[in-house]
Design a protein around this motif. Structure first.
Motif, PDB file in Angstrom:
ATOM      1  N   LYS A  87       0.833  -1.202   0.000  1.00 49.75           N
ATOM      2  CA  LYS A  87       0.000   0.000   0.000  1.00 49.75           C
ATOM      3  C   LYS A  87       0.867   1.251   0.000  1.00 49.75           C
ATOM      4  CE  LYS A  87      -3.632  -2.301   2.700  1.00 49.75           C
ATOM      5  NZ  LYS A  87      -4.396  -2.271   3.974  1.00 49.75           N
ATOM      6  N   LEU A  88       0.318   2.329  -0.561  1.00 53.74           N
ATOM      7  CA  LEU A  88       0.997   3.617  -0.535  1.00 53.74           C
ATOM      8  C   LEU A  88       0.889   4.218   0.860  1.00 53.74           C
ATOM      9  CD1 LEU A  88       2.325   6.036  -2.074  1.00 53.74           C
ATOM     10  CD2 LEU A  88       0.003   6.886  -2.437  1.00 53.74           C
ATOM     11  N   LEU A  89       2.032   4.479   1.493  1.00 52.66           N
ATOM     12  CA  LEU A  89       2.021   5.126   2.797  1.00 52.66           C
ATOM     13  C   LEU A  89       1.995   6.631   2.624  1.00 52.66           C
ATOM     14  CD1 LEU A  89       2.070   4.644   5.826  1.00 52.66           C
ATOM     15  CD2 LEU A  89       4.572   4.755   5.735  1.00 52.66           C
ATOM     16  N   TRP A  90       2.954   7.162   1.832  1.00 52.69           N
ATOM     17  CA  TRP A  90       2.919   8.581   1.477  1.00 52.69           C
ATOM     18  C   TRP A  90       3.863   8.888   0.333  1.00 52.69           C
ATOM     19  CZ3 TRP A  90       7.837  10.291   2.040  1.00 52.69           C
ATOM     20  CH2 TRP A  90       8.588   9.943   3.161  1.00 52.69           C
ATOM     21  N   SER A  91       3.597   9.974  -0.361  1.00 50.89           N
ATOM     22  CA  SER A  91       4.504  10.556  -1.353  1.00 50.89           C
ATOM     23  C   SER A  91       4.760  11.998  -0.951  1.00 50.89           C
ATOM     24  CB  SER A  91       3.901  10.513  -2.759  1.00 50.89           C
ATOM     25  OG  SER A  91       3.942   9.221  -3.297  1.00 50.89           O
ATOM     26  N   ARG A  92       6.037  12.399  -1.007  1.00 49.91           N
ATOM     27  CA  ARG A  92       6.403  13.765  -0.591  1.00 49.91           C
ATOM     28  C   ARG A  92       7.458  14.334  -1.535  1.00 49.91           C
ATOM     29  NH1 ARG A  92       7.074  12.926   6.001  1.00 49.91           N
ATOM     30  NH2 ARG A  92       4.896  12.321   6.398  1.00 49.91           N
ATOM     31  N   THR A  93       7.642  15.646  -1.432  1.00 51.12           N
ATOM     32  CA  THR A  93       8.654  16.310  -2.251  1.00 51.12           C
ATOM     33  C   THR A  93       9.507  17.217  -1.383  1.00 51.12           C
ATOM     34  OG1 THR A  93       7.151  18.154  -2.740  1.00 51.12           O
ATOM     35  CG2 THR A  93       7.173  16.306  -4.289  1.00 51.12           C
ATOM     36  N   GLY A  94      10.662  17.593  -1.906  1.00 50.48           N
ATOM     37  CA  GLY A  94      11.520  18.616  -1.327  1.00 50.48           C
ATOM     38  C   GLY A  94      11.944  18.356   0.100  1.00 50.48           C
ATOM     39  N   ASP A  95      11.842  19.376   0.929  1.00 50.20           N
ATOM     40  CA  ASP A  95      12.322  19.316   2.308  1.00 50.20           C
ATOM     41  C   ASP A  95      11.499  18.395   3.194  1.00 50.20           C
ATOM     42  OD1 ASP A  95      14.282  21.118   1.647  1.00 50.20           O
ATOM     43  OD2 ASP A  95      13.165  22.876   2.324  1.00 50.20           O
ATOM     44  N   ASP A  96      10.359  17.929   2.692  1.00 52.01           N
ATOM     45  CA  ASP A  96       9.539  17.008   3.480  1.00 52.01           C
ATOM     46  C   ASP A  96      10.125  15.602   3.529  1.00 52.01           C
ATOM     47  OD1 ASP A  96       7.643  18.893   4.140  1.00 52.01           O
ATOM     48  OD2 ASP A  96       6.417  18.506   2.360  1.00 52.01           O
ATOM     49  N   ILE A  97      11.182  15.358   2.740  1.00 56.40           N
ATOM     50  CA  ILE A  97      11.833  14.034   2.748  1.00 56.40           C
ATOM     51  C   ILE A  97      12.993  14.096   3.727  1.00 56.40           C
ATOM     52  CG2 ILE A  97      12.904  12.243   1.339  1.00 56.40           C
ATOM     53  CD1 ILE A  97      11.752  13.683  -1.109  1.00 56.40           C
ATOM     54  N   ARG A  98      12.763  13.599   4.940  1.00 59.38           N
ATOM     55  CA  ARG A  98      13.789  13.625   5.982  1.00 59.38           C
ATOM     56  C   ARG A  98      14.097  12.206   6.446  1.00 59.38           C
ATOM     57  NH1 ARG A  98      10.337  17.877   7.471  1.00 59.38           N
ATOM     58  NH2 ARG A  98       9.251  16.471   8.912  1.00 59.38           N
ATOM     59  N   SER A  99      15.347  12.004   6.854  1.00 59.88           N
ATOM     60  CA  SER A  99      15.780  10.660   7.267  1.00 59.88           C
ATOM     61  C   SER A  99      14.921  10.118   8.400  1.00 59.88           C
ATOM     62  CB  SER A  99      17.252  10.695   7.697  1.00 59.88           C
ATOM     63  OG  SER A  99      18.080  11.003   6.606  1.00 59.88           O
ATOM     64  N   ASP A 100      14.641  10.958   9.403  1.00 64.40           N
ATOM     65  CA  ASP A 100      13.864  10.485  10.548  1.00 64.40           C
ATOM     66  C   ASP A 100      12.470  10.041  10.119  1.00 64.40           C
ATOM     67  OD1 ASP A 100      15.949  10.919  12.246  1.00 64.40           O
ATOM     68  OD2 ASP A 100      15.207  12.843  13.007  1.00 64.40           O
ATOM     69  N   ASP A 101      11.851  10.783   9.190  1.00 64.97           N
ATOM     70  CA  ASP A 101      10.517  10.411   8.718  1.00 64.97           C
ATOM     71  C   ASP A 101      10.562   9.099   7.942  1.00 64.97           C
ATOM     72  OD1 ASP A 101       9.408  12.649   9.844  1.00 64.97           O
ATOM     73  OD2 ASP A 101       9.476  13.846   8.010  1.00 64.97           O
ATOM     74  N   LEU A 102      11.631   8.906   7.170  1.00 65.50           N
ATOM     75  CA  LEU A 102      11.761   7.666   6.412  1.00 65.50           C
ATOM     76  C   LEU A 102      11.944   6.478   7.347  1.00 65.50           C
ATOM     77  CD1 LEU A 102      14.046   8.911   3.498  1.00 65.50           C
ATOM     78  CD2 LEU A 102      11.663   8.212   3.309  1.00 65.50           C
ATOM     79  N   VAL A 103      12.764   6.649   8.373  1.00 70.47           N
ATOM     80  CA  VAL A 103      12.953   5.575   9.353  1.00 70.47           C
ATOM     81  C   VAL A 103      11.635   5.251  10.040  1.00 70.47           C
ATOM     82  CG1 VAL A 103      14.053   4.949  11.531  1.00 70.47           C
ATOM     83  CG2 VAL A 103      15.393   6.042   9.744  1.00 70.47           C
ATOM     84  N   ASP A 104      10.914   6.302  10.460  1.00 70.37           N
ATOM     85  CA  ASP A 104       9.614   6.086  11.114  1.00 70.37           C
ATOM     86  C   ASP A 104       8.641   5.366  10.185  1.00 70.37           C
ATOM     87  OD1 ASP A 104      10.559   7.332  13.358  1.00 70.37           O
ATOM     88  OD2 ASP A 104       9.612   9.263  12.931  1.00 70.37           O
ATOM     89  N   ALA A 105       8.675   5.750   8.897  1.00 67.86           N
ATOM     90  CA  ALA A 105       7.757   5.144   7.936  1.00 67.86           C
ATOM     91  C   ALA A 105       8.059   3.666   7.741  1.00 67.86           C
ATOM     92  CB  ALA A 105       7.851   5.874   6.596  1.00 67.86           C
ATOM     93  N   LEU A 106       9.335   3.311   7.762  1.00 67.77           N
ATOM     94  CA  LEU A 106       9.710   1.916   7.582  1.00 67.77           C
ATOM     95  C   LEU A 106       9.396   1.085   8.823  1.00 67.77           C
ATOM     96  CD1 LEU A 106      13.136   2.250   5.738  1.00 67.77           C
ATOM     97  CD2 LEU A 106      10.915   1.706   4.761  1.00 67.77           C
ATOM     98  N   LEU A 107       9.460   1.707  10.003  1.00 69.52           N
ATOM     99  CA  LEU A 107       9.277   0.958  11.243  1.00 69.52           C
ATOM    100  C   LEU A 107       7.828   0.895  11.703  1.00 69.52           C
ATOM    101  CD1 LEU A 107      12.289   2.201  13.383  1.00 69.52           C
ATOM    102  CD2 LEU A 107      12.036   0.008  12.256  1.00 69.52           C
TER     103      LEU A 107
END
Length: 501
Positions: free
Chosen positions: A223-243
């Motif tokens: 399933k699609l969790l989210w799509s983002r652009t620019g400064d909204d792509i942060r390492s912490d958010d990516l880690v949270d999204a994966l976990l």
């Protein structure tokens, strides 16, 4: 012809779904990627990334939903040439003709001609032009097999763009590359991005995603969790999204400190694979101790397990079992030393489907069943019944063909074979991949019981939850151990694998 504007997506995916049997690989996923973007595609194993890539390249057709390029519907699956004109994919191991020259690879499928004949001179000069434009200092007459992996990837991109493709998928392109080569690849990607080429970038290294991508999509469980652009792509958010949303671990081994005079069950001392899969690996595992080894694809973790099992030879260093060095690249020597092994792919390497449960379980101990050269079917049946009881096989019939068992019970057969010689050391590669929760519980219970009996266990896996079974986790990157974690959390492991620690 469609008139394009800056707002017409290079790739538009609308509500695509794909099901394989009972598995929902993708569920109503929509993604929009603009021309000139470098778009990251992120997700854990099984998230649906590979299925989505196969749809974008025409290798899979969605059950529902649509795919379009620059405002035009994707061509039919029966027209692969039309797909190749729209999109190209560069894999971590590029799909090339290693036994052909660089020039022949660049022009495979579109050889320049003069009249009815191939113009080898024109192909040579055009190849020189392309290599010069890409700053690749190689002779076009060089066999591609002799070119570095970095140059093969560059050549794959160059070939696609020369053929008119304006969309390039990069599937884990940095796994086989060192730091300087990664920087050169990224520099070229950014240069081409400025020229309007669109990239889809798949990587387990989140720091690379934040460094090069200006938009990103995260998938979880199809399933699609989210799509983002620019400064909204942060390492912490990516880690949270994966976990986020992952089930908590259900098993955890507790290593006890070995006695001061205890001899390690197995050691690797400066071990370097003869084929270059790993370099200078040193580790030690005590009797009754569990360690786990993780890392992205291509990190060398599986190759370490295969070397311990005798499937790979060392170029330097040694493997020591109970104080004695063993001959590497020799499966029988590893078995005699007391090493049991469960391979990553049970279907390919774990069992012979047409043979019975008894035959599969005992094929590694035939010397015990025929000590004087005379095979005993009764001894085989008795041993297999003991092993069947040990692993709680269902149904408990030694005569059944393994092909008729469920995936979890097939894996129990493979594990039983590894346990048949009462090993000192047990090497498990992704032991619960593709099995249900009940089978996973049973396999972990068998592993914990082996630990209690004093067996040293090395667990190698892509699954973060599985790595958490061990209180000691080694992370490999580019063929080396990059970090060692004691009693880690999920976030600790993810960050170490992604290089964010």
């Amino acid at each position: 012809m469609t008139i394009l504007t800056a707002t017409v997506p290079a790739i538009q995916i609308d509500g695509v779904s794909k099901t394989y049997g009972a598995t929902k690989a993708l569920q109503d996923v929509s993604v929009s990627i603009l021309p000139g973007q470098v778009h990251g595609l992120i997700g854990r194993n099984g998230a649906g990334k590979s299925t989505l890539l196969r749809m974008i390249t025409g290798l899979e057709t969605p059950d529902t939903g649509t795919v379009s390029f620059f405002g035009e519907a994707a061509p039919p699956a029966s027209d692969p040439k039309a797909w190749q004109q729209r999109v190209a994919c560069v894999y971590q191991r590029p799909s090339v003709f290693a036994n052909l020259t660089i020039a022949e690879n660049l022009f495979a499928g579109r050889l320049p001609t003069t009249g009815a004949r191939v113009s080898w001179a024109k192909m040579q000069s055009e190849a020189e032009r392309i290599l010069d434009a890409w700053n690749i200092r190689l002779d076009p007459k060089l066999l591609l097999a002799d070119a570095p992996i970095e140059e093969r990837q560059m050549l794959t991109i160059a070939k696609a763009l020369e053929a008119g493709t304006r969309i390039v998928l990069l599937d884990e392109p940095t796994v086989q590359l060192e730091g300087a080569a990664i920087r050169r690849l990224f520099d070229k990607v950014q240069e081409l991005q400025e020229a309007g080429v669109t990239f889809v970038f798949v990587s387990h290294f989140l720091r690379e995603v934040t460094a090069i991508c200006d938009s990103a999509t995260v998938l979880r469980d199809g399933k699609l969790l989210w799509s983002r652009t620019g400064d909204d792509i942060r390492s912490d958010d990516l880690v949270d999204a994966l976990l986020a949303g992952q089930e908590q671990r259900r098993h955890r081994a507790e290593n006890t400190a070995p006695a001061l005079d205890a001899r390690p069950a197995v050691q690797l001392r400066g071990a370097t694979d003869r084929e270059g899969a790993f370099t200078d690996v040193t580790l030690s595992v005590a009797p009754g101790e569990l360690i786990a080894i993780g890392g992205v694809g291509g990190s060398g973790k599986y190759s370490v397990g295969e070397a311990i099992a005798g499937l790979r030879s060392l170029g330097s260093g040694e493997i020591v079992v109970a104080g004695d060095p063993i001959r590497t690249g020799d499966v029988k020597a590893s078995q005699r030393a007391g090493i049991g092994f469960v391979p990553a792919d049970r279907h390919k390497d774990g069992y012979v489907p047409q043979l019975s449960v008894a035959e599969n379980m005992t094929m590694g101990v035939m010397d015990q069943l025929a000590p004087r050269g005379f095979f005993s079917p009764r001894a085989q049946t008795e041993m297999s019944r003991t092993l069947i009881a040990d692993v709680a096989l269902v149904p408990p019939d030694p005569r059944l063909a393994v092909s008729g068992l469920s995936g979890g019970n097939q894996q129990k057969v493979v594990l039983a074979r590894a346990l048949a010689r009462s090993p000192r050391v047990l090497v498990l590669i992704s032991p619960t991949a593709g099995v249900d929760i009940a089978a996973k519980d049973a396999i972990y219970a068998l592993m914990l019981r082996a630990l209690a009996d004093g067996v040293a266990v090395i667990l190698i896996s892509d699954d973060v939850e599985e790595l958490l079974v061990s209180p000691r986790v080694l992370i490999m990157r580019e063929g080396r151990i990059s970090s060692e974690l004691a009693d880690p959390t999920e976030e600790d492991i993810v960050r170490a694998i992604e290089g964010l620690e």
